[in-house]
Design an enzyme around this catalytic site. Sequence first.
Site, PDB file in Angstrom:
ATOM      1  N   ASP A   7       0.842  -1.193   0.000  1.00 25.34           N
ATOM      2  CA  ASP A   7       0.000   0.000   0.000  1.00 25.34           C
ATOM      3  C   ASP A   7       0.881   1.249   0.000  1.00 25.34           C
ATOM      4  OD1 ASP A   7      -2.264  -1.550   0.053  1.00 25.34           O
ATOM      5  OD2 ASP A   7      -2.562  -1.383   2.218  1.00 25.34           O
ATOM      6  N   PRO A   8       0.394   2.344  -0.578  1.00 26.67           N
ATOM      7  CA  PRO A   8       1.208   3.563  -0.687  1.00 26.67           C
ATOM      8  C   PRO A   8       1.808   4.040   0.636  1.00 26.67           C
ATOM      9  CG  PRO A   8      -0.739   3.778  -2.044  1.00 26.67           C
ATOM     10  CD  PRO A   8      -0.890   2.486  -1.276  1.00 26.67           C
TER      11      PRO A   8
END
Length: 305
Positions: free
Chosen positions: A41-42
């Site tokens: 995930d970012p």
Amino acid sequence: MNKINGFLIINKEKGCTSHDCVKIIRKVLNIKKVGHTGTLDPEVTGILPLAIGSATRFIQYLPQEKCYLGEIKLGISTSTDDIHGKIINRVNWPQISTKQLDNVLNLYRGDLKQVPPKVSSVHINGERAYKKVLKNEEFELSPKNITISELILKKWDQENGIIKLKIKCSAGTYIRSLARDLGSTLNTSGCLYDLKRTSACGFDEENSNLVNLKDIPSNIDSFIMPTISALQHLPTYILKNEEEINYWETGRKIILNSDQCIIYKNIKNLSTIQVIDSNKNLLGIGIFNKKDGTFLQPKLVLNAR
């Protein structure tokens, strides 16, 4: 033709997607064949192995276990099951001792069924779950089989309701779901507060030459680890002569001697074997069928010559 092959280990920072990392390395190396070994995930930091060139063909044969350092915030539930989503609810968290909390964690150690977050890349009838969320569609996700082989309580901050954990788990495990479910078990809410991946696919931050995308070294080629270094968890078969190499390169079965058959049959859960030549060049992956157990069938073939 570009001959760069192997694995480049990125130390991913917050705010960068896994595909952003791939695009940057494609441009730096001037090669199209670059792929990541599993999305981060970012807002998650840490280890992101990238496969370069022919190494992309070996991603499925890498060790699948991952390791994380994570912080879970109790008392908050969000739309994404992490602190970056829309806050749905705020509640108090219980007074609980470190020992009591560790006992609760026993419920999440071992083989489990886990429901992924709705804001995730899980497929539902050919469409990603997060896209359905964006369209405000109602849906439910089925639980997935996962394994959490190690769950160590590093710190319990009662005042702020933050649990710090070390987690070693199978591929497909969502730490956001663990945060959500643990909150529910403790009769409160929970969301992922912070997460760093420290190990993935056999690479970890201690034994890998990490590359920071904000400070890419000029000698980046020297940071690329050979593909064979990522396959050391697999048994090895060495092609003995030109005849066997020719059989291998043309996709024909390699007949094993009786000693090899016994060795391979005694390896638990064996299905794939790395195949090399006498010079330790990686030639591919073979399939060993235990039911027959007399031959090695080429599955992924590289021509090293």
